[in-house]
Design a protein around this motif. Structure first.
Motif, PDB file in Angstrom:
ATOM      1  N   THR A 254     -33.273 -19.991   6.311  1.00  0.00           N
ATOM      2  CA  THR A 254     -34.504 -20.665   5.958  1.00  0.00           C
ATOM      3  C   THR A 254     -34.613 -22.060   6.558  1.00  0.00           C
ATOM      4  OG1 THR A 254     -36.417 -20.719   4.279  1.00  0.00           O
ATOM      5  CG2 THR A 254     -34.180 -21.506   3.674  1.00  0.00           C
ATOM      6  N   LEU A 255     -35.671 -22.654   6.174  1.00  0.00           N
ATOM      7  CA  LEU A 255     -35.860 -24.069   6.573  1.00  0.00           C
ATOM      8  C   LEU A 255     -35.708 -25.122   5.421  1.00  0.00           C
ATOM      9  CD1 LEU A 255     -36.422 -25.694   9.007  1.00  0.00           C
ATOM     10  CD2 LEU A 255     -38.882 -25.786   8.407  1.00  0.00           C
ATOM     11  N   PHE A 256     -34.744 -26.091   5.632  1.00  0.00           N
ATOM     12  CA  PHE A 256     -34.532 -26.916   4.324  1.00  0.00           C
ATOM     13  C   PHE A 256     -34.979 -28.502   4.638  1.00  0.00           C
ATOM     14  CE2 PHE A 256     -31.782 -23.508   3.430  1.00  0.00           C
ATOM     15  CZ  PHE A 256     -31.638 -23.274   2.296  1.00  0.00           C
ATOM     16  N   TYR A 257     -35.427 -29.107   3.674  1.00  0.00           N
ATOM     17  CA  TYR A 257     -35.516 -30.412   3.918  1.00  0.00           C
ATOM     18  C   TYR A 257     -34.117 -31.204   3.451  1.00  0.00           C
ATOM     19  CZ  TYR A 257     -40.630 -30.455   4.716  1.00  0.00           C
ATOM     20  OH  TYR A 257     -41.970 -30.407   5.127  1.00  0.00           O
ATOM     21  N   THR A 258     -33.558 -31.745   4.458  1.00  0.00           N
ATOM     22  CA  THR A 258     -32.305 -32.680   3.860  1.00  0.00           C
ATOM     23  C   THR A 258     -32.753 -34.168   3.485  1.00  0.00           C
ATOM     24  OG1 THR A 258     -30.974 -31.101   5.116  1.00  0.00           O
ATOM     25  CG2 THR A 258     -29.899 -33.315   4.597  1.00  0.00           C
ATOM     26  N   ILE A 259     -32.377 -34.566   2.409  1.00  0.00           N
ATOM     27  CA  ILE A 259     -32.634 -35.777   1.791  1.00  0.00           C
ATOM     28  C   ILE A 259     -31.472 -36.650   1.746  1.00  0.00           C
ATOM     29  CG2 ILE A 259     -33.634 -37.136  -0.051  1.00  0.00           C
ATOM     30  CD1 ILE A 259     -35.269 -34.550  -0.441  1.00  0.00           C
ATOM     31  N   ALA A 265     -24.726 -39.922  -0.360  1.00  0.00           N
ATOM     32  CA  ALA A 265     -25.179 -38.242  -0.673  1.00  0.00           C
ATOM     33  C   ALA A 265     -26.195 -37.682   0.087  1.00  0.00           C
ATOM     34  CB  ALA A 265     -25.444 -38.453  -2.045  1.00  0.00           C
ATOM     35  N   ALA A 266     -26.227 -36.650   0.362  1.00  0.00           N
ATOM     36  CA  ALA A 266     -27.373 -35.836   1.032  1.00  0.00           C
ATOM     37  C   ALA A 266     -27.594 -34.466   0.328  1.00  0.00           C
ATOM     38  CB  ALA A 266     -26.929 -35.581   2.558  1.00  0.00           C
ATOM     39  N   LEU A 267     -28.860 -34.133   0.326  1.00  0.00           N
ATOM     40  CA  LEU A 267     -29.232 -32.835  -0.418  1.00  0.00           C
ATOM     41  C   LEU A 267     -30.085 -32.040   0.403  1.00  0.00           C
ATOM     42  CD1 LEU A 267     -29.297 -30.891  -2.807  1.00  0.00           C
ATOM     43  CD2 LEU A 267     -30.957 -32.290  -3.847  1.00  0.00           C
ATOM     44  N   SER A 268     -29.898 -30.713   0.643  1.00  0.00           N
ATOM     45  CA  SER A 268     -30.863 -30.112   1.414  1.00  0.00           C
ATOM     46  C   SER A 268     -31.537 -28.810   0.294  1.00  0.00           C
ATOM     47  CB  SER A 268     -30.141 -29.005   2.289  1.00  0.00           C
ATOM     48  OG  SER A 268     -29.502 -29.980   3.255  1.00  0.00           O
ATOM     49  N   LEU A 269     -32.995 -28.903   0.365  1.00  0.00           N
ATOM     50  CA  LEU A 269     -33.384 -27.898  -0.507  1.00  0.00           C
ATOM     51  C   LEU A 269     -34.931 -27.887   0.087  1.00  0.00           C
ATOM     52  CD1 LEU A 269     -34.555 -30.175  -3.457  1.00  0.00           C
ATOM     53  CD2 LEU A 269     -34.009 -31.136  -1.387  1.00  0.00           C
TER      54      LEU A 269
END
Length: 414
Positions: A254-259, A265-269
């Motif tokens: 699936t497609l994630f937004y990586t912040i 720090a980096a978070l994909s959700l």
């Protein structure tokens, strides 16, 4: 507590707070017609929406291979006997009626829109699943994921608007391909992008009580992970028990937004997942009362998110310096007792789809109560949790969609 009382509490909560429950966003809706905007603009000849190639992630997604009557995947196709749709069926084999469930849902929704737009006119399908090799080698018709459509009166002046109605009905790619028809296609049933909106990828890391880190895909029920004590992501950090997976699909793409933050720090959700953000000064501890929840797709550069490096007892603010889209494998949505979770050192909500974290947390009170009482949780090995499905089903029938993520509204209405 007796079982009837527990079920009554579940239903009562569902009636009040339903769609906030979507763990990773919506599942398929059925029998619902999306309200059409007051003003619809017909598509121009040769225009396609979205404005990307059909077989890309932003549209109907990659090919999965031809389906034949002798293949194992033939069971993925379902016949459509909707009396409000005319099937040309020139092969006289019923092939045009066969399609994936997602394609069927969108087509049924479109049939309603056509009759509302042009009383006395029905939707007509000229091509559905292709088993005879009449399309190009990489056509989605071979997978039951594409249809070519007209109106029953074959009035070509209507086809631009028909294409617009198909967009509104939820097809993942619509192309005013020919003067003689409109081409529509959908994502694969296996594509989580078609079904979900709020999860973490399988490789995302959580912090455990013993100081170690564990990948989301390896997390087990009953383990205690770092989370925020408060429902706005601020203040003290605690270790909170994982009581359920609201969604768990190990091999899905699936497609994630990586912040990414200035702290590293980096978070994909996924798009509809809730994040805690603040505006202004991003230095120091996360202040109570100054954080709010936004969807991951709405996080902006310069906003502050809460980070918790190592086993710090309190989260601190860090500025968002980059937001980008990327594909990843696995979708997981753990639910903790506190309704929050620290993933890749960033504090996040456990919830999605509904814009308010606190409402979502209230909606899941019965599930937390069942866990506390040792009641039946019926955990799933894969897929969406039964409680999320229950709340989503009820909620999509009764609540105003304006408070939900747009992708969630679209999917539930479609």
């Amino acid at each position: 507590m007796r079982v009837p009382a527990v079920l009554g509490l579940l239903v009562a909560c569902a009636l009040i707070c339903a769609p906030v429950s979507e763990a990773c966003g919506p599942g398929r809706g059925y029998g619902n017609k999306r309200r059409l905007p007051k003003k619809l603009t017909p598509l121009n000849y040769k225009q396609f929406i979205p404005n990307v190639a059909e077989k890309t992630l932003g549209a109907s997604g990659r090919l999965e291979g031809k389906i034949t009557r002798n293949s194992e995947r033939f069971k993925e196709l379902t016949p459509n006997y909707n009396p409000d749709i005319i099937f040309k069926d020139e092969e006289n084999t019923g092939a045009d009626r066969l399609m994936t469930q997602r394609c069927k849902d969108k087509l049924n929704s479109l049939a309603i829109s056509v009759m509302n737009m042009w009383p006395g006119v029905k939707l007509r399908v000229t091509e559905g699943w292709d088993e005879d090799g009449n399309h190009l080698e990489e056509s989605l018709h071979y997978e039951g994921r594409a249809v070519d459509i007209t109106t029953s009166d074959r009035d070509r002046n209507k086809y631009g608007m028909l294409a617009r109605l198909a967009v509104e009905a939820g097809f993942d790619w619509v192309y005013y391909e020919s003067k003689a028809h409109v081409h529509c296609s959908v994502k694969s049933e296996h594509s989580v992008a078609a079904k979900t909106g709020g999860c973490f990828p399988g490789g995302a890391l959580l912090s455990l009580e013993n100081g170690s880190r564990k990948a989301m895909k390896d997390l087990q029920l009953g383990e205690r992970v770092l989370a925020s004590l408060h429902g706005d992501g601020s203040g003290q950090l605690v270790f909170s028990e994982v009581i359920a997976f609201l969604d768990r699909q190990s091999s899905a793409h699936t497609l994630f937004y990586t912040i990414e933050t200035e702290s590293g720090a980096a978070l994909s959700l996924t798009a509809a997942h809730l994040m805690f953000v603040a505006e202004g000064n991003c230095s120091g501890p996360a202040p109570r009362g100054q954080l709010r929840t936004v969807f991951a797709s709405d996080v902006q550069l310069g906003q502050c998110v809460v980070v918790a490096h190592g086993l710090a007892q309190e989260g601190k603010l860090s500025r968002v310096i980059r937001v980008q889209l990327q594909e990843d494998i696995g979708v997981f949505a753990p639910l903790t007792v506190h309704g929050t979770v620290v993933v890749n050192d960033i504090v996040s909500s456990c919830y999605a789809a509904m814009e308010e974290h606190w409402l979502a947390h209230i909606a899941f009170t019965p599930l937390r109560a069942l866990h506390h009482w040792g009641g039946p949780m019926w955990h799933q090995a894969e897929g969406v949790h039964w409680y999320s499905s229950l709340l989503h089903w009820i909620g999509t029938h009764i609540l105003n969609p304006k408070h939900f993520h747009p992708w969630s509204v679209v999917a539930s209405d479609r």
